[in-house]
Design a protein around this motif. Structure first.
Motif, PDB file in Angstrom:
ATOM      1  N   ALA A  66       0.877  -1.177   0.000  1.00 34.68           N
ATOM      2  CA  ALA A  66       0.000   0.000   0.000  1.00 34.68           C
ATOM      3  C   ALA A  66       0.908   1.218   0.000  1.00 34.68           C
ATOM      4  CB  ALA A  66      -0.909   0.006   1.225  1.00 34.68           C
ATOM      5  N   GLY A  67       0.745   2.078  -0.983  1.00 30.14           N
ATOM      6  CA  GLY A  67       1.599   3.256  -1.106  1.00 30.14           C
ATOM      7  C   GLY A  67       0.807   4.524  -0.888  1.00 30.14           C
ATOM      8  N   PHE A  68       1.397   5.449  -0.135  1.00 26.27           N
ATOM      9  CA  PHE A  68       0.741   6.707   0.191  1.00 26.27           C
ATOM     10  C   PHE A  68       1.667   7.880  -0.115  1.00 26.27           C
ATOM     11  CE2 PHE A  68      -0.603   3.376   3.080  1.00 26.27           C
ATOM     12  CZ  PHE A  68      -1.981   3.407   2.942  1.00 26.27           C
ATOM     13  N   LEU A  69       1.155   8.843  -0.837  1.00 27.13           N
ATOM     14  CA  LEU A  69       1.879  10.094  -1.035  1.00 27.13           C
ATOM     15  C   LEU A  69       1.457  11.047   0.070  1.00 27.13           C
ATOM     16  CD1 LEU A  69       1.480  10.455  -4.893  1.00 27.13           C
ATOM     17  CD2 LEU A  69       3.555   9.837  -3.627  1.00 27.13           C
ATOM     18  N   VAL A  70       2.436  11.666   0.695  1.00 31.12           N
ATOM     19  CA  VAL A  70       2.182  12.679   1.716  1.00 31.12           C
ATOM     20  C   VAL A  70       2.225  14.015   0.984  1.00 31.12           C
ATOM     21  CG1 VAL A  70       3.010  13.727   3.863  1.00 31.12           C
ATOM     22  CG2 VAL A  70       3.248  11.248   3.502  1.00 31.12           C
ATOM     23  N   ILE A  84       3.661   0.743   2.739  1.00 34.91           N
ATOM     24  CA  ILE A  84       3.602  -0.463   3.558  1.00 34.91           C
ATOM     25  C   ILE A  84       3.842  -1.622   2.608  1.00 34.91           C
ATOM     26  CG2 ILE A  84       2.266  -1.863   5.169  1.00 34.91           C
ATOM     27  CD1 ILE A  84       0.536   0.627   5.720  1.00 34.91           C
ATOM     28  N   ASN A  85       4.938  -2.320   2.817  1.00 32.94           N
ATOM     29  CA  ASN A  85       5.346  -3.439   1.972  1.00 32.94           C
ATOM     30  C   ASN A  85       5.201  -4.747   2.726  1.00 32.94           C
ATOM     31  OD1 ASN A  85       6.444  -1.750  -0.247  1.00 32.94           O
ATOM     32  ND2 ASN A  85       7.818  -1.076   1.371  1.00 32.94           N
ATOM     33  N   ASN A  86       5.237  -5.828   1.978  1.00 34.59           N
ATOM     34  CA  ASN A  86       5.213  -7.174   2.574  1.00 34.59           C
ATOM     35  C   ASN A  86       4.043  -7.347   3.535  1.00 34.59           C
ATOM     36  OD1 ASN A  86       7.678  -7.611   1.198  1.00 34.59           O
ATOM     37  ND2 ASN A  86       8.791  -6.718   2.912  1.00 34.59           N
ATOM     38  N   GLY A  95       2.977  -5.505   8.308  1.00 38.54           N
ATOM     39  CA  GLY A  95       3.609  -4.936   7.133  1.00 38.54           C
ATOM     40  C   GLY A  95       4.901  -4.233   7.517  1.00 38.54           C
ATOM     41  N   ALA A  96       5.718  -3.956   6.502  1.00 38.11           N
ATOM     42  CA  ALA A  96       7.007  -3.287   6.706  1.00 38.11           C
ATOM     43  C   ALA A  96       6.975  -1.926   6.018  1.00 38.11           C
ATOM     44  CB  ALA A  96       8.138  -4.138   6.134  1.00 38.11           C
ATOM     45  N   LEU A  97       7.374  -0.904   6.737  1.00 41.09           N
ATOM     46  CA  LEU A  97       7.337   0.459   6.214  1.00 41.09           C
ATOM     47  C   LEU A  97       8.581   0.810   5.410  1.00 41.09           C
ATOM     48  CD1 LEU A  97       6.059   2.540   9.268  1.00 41.09           C
ATOM     49  CD2 LEU A  97       4.757   1.781   7.280  1.00 41.09           C
ATOM     50  N   GLY A  98       8.359   1.621   4.386  1.00 41.25           N
ATOM     51  CA  GLY A  98       9.415   2.313   3.656  1.00 41.25           C
ATOM     52  C   GLY A  98       8.923   3.739   3.495  1.00 41.25           C
TER      53      GLY A  98
END
Length: 190
Positions: A66-70, A84-86, A95-98
């Motif tokens: 799940a990808g979010f633009l701030v 949020i990856n994996n 999930g794992a954050l990037g």
């Protein structure tokens, strides 16, 4: 300039979260190129529209991401991103954050506000229970960001990820839905 609240998944006083789109490539990559000195050696976001398209497509199409633009509410410009990856469902719900701020927004608290909105969204509508961030020990800004968000240091993983030509050690920081206080005081879910 007034912002269009309908385009956001969640909003805070200064930022709104929205999903990645393929149309964001030019702005995202321009910001990534401007931010190279800030990001390296920790982070290598896509700097070409072709690389961005592949990156965004994964965030849009893969249910394990799940990808979010701030985005700054004043003007709508992209200040950074939190992914949020994996994502694992079932008994794990984790999930794992990037993440990364762009140079023009660094040091202004915009990514902190955005991360808070992502945590509220992850532990609410996404239904996750746990989020972790794996951070290279020398990345003091990233460590401070997750510490402010209530993450706790859980461990150390030697030679965990291959980044910038070498296997890098990482600290594992994490938080759970129980530790998150719920919707940010000034945030509103849309």
């Amino acid at each position: 300039m007034a912002d269009d609240l309908g385009s956001y998944l969640a909003v805070g006083p200064r930022v709104g979260l929205r999903a990645f789109t393929l149309g964001d490539g030019e702005e995202f990559t321009a910001r990534a190129r401007e931010s190279r000195a800030l990001h390296e050696p920790w982070l290598f976001p896509p700097r070409t529209t072709e690389a961005y398209a592949a990156y965004a497509r994964q965030l849009i199409d893969d249910p394990a991401r799940a990808g979010f633009l701030v985005c700054e509410r004043e003007g709508g410009g992209i200040a950074g991103f939190v992914n949020i990856n994996n994502i694992v469902r079932g008994a794990f719900l984790s999930g794992a954050l990037g993440y990364g701020a762009f140079a023009h927004a660094a040091g202004r608290g915009l990514l902190s506000e955005g991360l808070g909105l992502v945590l509220t969204y992850a532990f609410g509508p996404l239904g996750l229970h746990r989020l972790e961030a794996n951070i290279q020990p020398g990345n003091t800004a990233s460590r401070a960001l997750v510490r402010r968000a209530g993450f706790r240091l859980e461990g150390f993983s030697p030679a965990m990820l291959f980044i910038d030509g070498a296997w890098r050690d990482h600290e594992r920081w994490a938080t759970t839905a129980e530790r998150w206080p719920g919707p940010a005081r000034d945030a509103q879910r849309l």
